[in-house]
Design a protein around this motif. Structure first.
Motif, short mmCIF file in Angstrom:
data_model
loop_
_atom_site.label_atom_id
_atom_site.label_comp_id
_atom_site.label_asym_id
_atom_site.label_seq_id
_atom_site.Cartn_x
_atom_site.Cartn_y
_atom_site.Cartn_z
N ILE A 22 0.87 -1.18 0.00
CA ILE A 22 0.00 0.00 0.00
C ILE A 22 0.91 1.23 0.00
O ILE A 22 1.68 1.43 0.95
CB ILE A 22 -0.94 0.01 1.22
N ALA A 23 0.81 2.02 -1.08
CA ALA A 23 1.75 3.11 -1.29
C ALA A 23 1.71 4.13 -0.15
O ALA A 23 0.65 4.43 0.40
CB ALA A 23 1.46 3.79 -2.62
N GLN A 24 2.89 4.64 0.16
CA GLN A 24 3.03 5.62 1.22
C GLN A 24 2.98 7.05 0.69
O GLN A 24 2.87 8.00 1.46
CB GLN A 24 4.39 5.40 1.92
N ILE A 25 3.13 7.19 -0.63
CA ILE A 25 3.13 8.51 -1.26
C ILE A 25 2.30 8.43 -2.54
O ILE A 25 2.29 7.38 -3.20
CB ILE A 25 4.56 8.99 -1.60
N PRO A 26 1.60 9.53 -2.86
CA PRO A 26 0.64 9.46 -3.98
C PRO A 26 1.25 9.15 -5.33
O PRO A 26 0.57 8.58 -6.19
CB PRO A 26 -0.01 10.86 -3.99
N ILE A 27 2.51 9.52 -5.54
CA ILE A 27 3.08 9.29 -6.88
C ILE A 27 3.49 7.84 -7.09
O ILE A 27 3.83 7.45 -8.21
CB ILE A 27 4.29 10.21 -7.18
N ALA A 28 3.49 7.04 -6.04
CA ALA A 28 3.85 5.62 -6.18
C ALA A 28 2.58 4.77 -6.20
O ALA A 28 1.64 5.05 -5.45
CB ALA A 28 4.74 5.19 -5.01
N PRO A 29 2.54 3.75 -7.02
CA PRO A 29 1.36 2.89 -7.03
C PRO A 29 1.37 1.87 -5.89
O PRO A 29 2.42 1.45 -5.42
CB PRO A 29 1.47 2.16 -8.38
N ASN A 30 0.16 1.50 -5.47
CA ASN A 30 0.01 0.29 -4.65
C ASN A 30 0.48 -0.89 -5.48
O ASN A 30 0.20 -0.98 -6.68
CB ASN A 30 -1.47 0.06 -4.31
N LEU A 31 1.17 -1.81 -4.84
CA LEU A 31 1.62 -3.03 -5.53
C LEU A 31 0.93 -4.27 -4.99
O LEU A 31 1.00 -5.35 -5.59
CB LEU A 31 3.14 -3.20 -5.36
N ALA A 32 0.28 -4.14 -3.87
CA ALA A 32 -0.36 -5.30 -3.21
C ALA A 32 -1.28 -6.02 -4.17
O ALA A 32 -2.17 -5.42 -4.77
CB ALA A 32 -1.15 -4.82 -1.99
N GLY A 33 -1.04 -7.32 -4.31
CA GLY A 33 -1.95 -8.14 -5.09
C GLY A 33 -1.82 -8.02 -6.59
O GLY A 33 -2.59 -8.64 -7.33
N GLU A 34 -0.88 -7.20 -7.06
CA GLU A 34 -0.65 -7.20 -8.51
C GLU A 34 -0.07 -8.55 -8.89
O GLU A 34 0.56 -9.23 -8.08
CB GLU A 34 0.30 -6.06 -8.93
N SER A 35 -0.27 -8.95 -10.12
CA SER A 35 0.15 -10.30 -10.52
C SER A 35 1.66 -10.40 -10.70
O SER A 35 2.34 -9.42 -11.01
CB SER A 35 -0.54 -10.69 -11.83
N GLN A 36 2.15 -11.62 -10.52
CA GLN A 36 3.57 -11.91 -10.77
C GLN A 36 3.99 -11.42 -12.15
O GLN A 36 5.01 -10.73 -12.29
CB GLN A 36 3.77 -13.43 -10.68
N ILE A 37 3.20 -11.73 -13.14
CA ILE A 37 3.60 -11.41 -14.52
C ILE A 37 3.64 -9.90 -14.75
O ILE A 37 4.54 -9.38 -15.41
CB ILE A 37 2.67 -12.13 -15.54
N TYR A 38 2.66 -9.19 -14.16
CA TYR A 38 2.64 -7.73 -14.34
C TYR A 38 3.82 -7.08 -13.63
O TYR A 38 4.51 -6.22 -14.19
CB TYR A 38 1.32 -7.15 -13.81
#
Lengths: 86, 86
Positions: A22-38
Motif C-alpha cells: 500500500i503506497a506511502q506517497i501518492p506518486i507511487a502505485p500500490n503493488l499489493a496483489g498485482e500479478s507476478q507477470i505484471y
C-alpha cells in the motif's frame, strides 16, 4: 519465485510502496496483489529503460532476474479486497 | 474530477481492469485505490506514447484530459485493504 526472499528485498521498496504494497506517497502505485507477470514485466521495463521513472529507473537497474522474480512474488502474495463507493 | 462520470467511462476498462479495479486478467494491473495523480500520469503517458502497451496505447489515445481525470477519480475512489501472508 521466493516470496520470503522478496519480502526481505522489499526493504528497499517500502518507503514508497509499503511493505504490504500500500503506497506511502501518492506518486507511487500500490503493488499489493498485482500479478507476478505484471510486476516482473514492469520491473524489467524499468531496468531496460523501456519504462522510465526518476526513482524506479535507478532502483531497477541493479536488480537480477531472480530478485525481480522474488520481489514480484512477495507483492503478488498479498491479498487485497476492493470496496466501491455507494 | 467526476468519479460518477468516470464510473460510466470505465465501461471500456472493465473487461481487463474490472469495474471495481480488480484485474480480470494477469497482464493487467489492479487499479482499485491507486491515487488520482498516479492514474492520470499513466493514462497521459500512454496517450503521449511515453509509456507503451499494446492495448493501452490504443485506448488512451482517444481520451480527453477530462475523461482521464474522471476515470482516475473513479478508480481512486475505490477503497482497498491488503492482507500480508502469515
Amino acid at each position: 519465485q521466493d516470496a520470503a526472499s522478496g519480502r526481505t528485498l522489499a526493504g528497499q521498496c517500502r518507503t514508497c510502496h509499503g511493505l504490504d504494497g500500500i503506497a506511502q506517497i501518492p506518486i507511487a502505485p500500490n503493488l499489493a496483489g498485482e500479478s507476478q507477470i505484471y510486476l516482473e514485466k514492469q520491473l524489467k521495463a524499468f531496468r531496460s529503460g523501456e519504462r522510465e521513472n526518476e526513482m524506479m529507473s535507478v532502483v531497477a537497474k541493479n536488480l537480477t532476474d531472480e530478485q525481480i522474480s522474488d520481489l514480484s512474488a512477495w507483492y503478488a502474495s498479498i491479498k487485497i479486497t476492493a470496496t466501491m463507493p455507494e
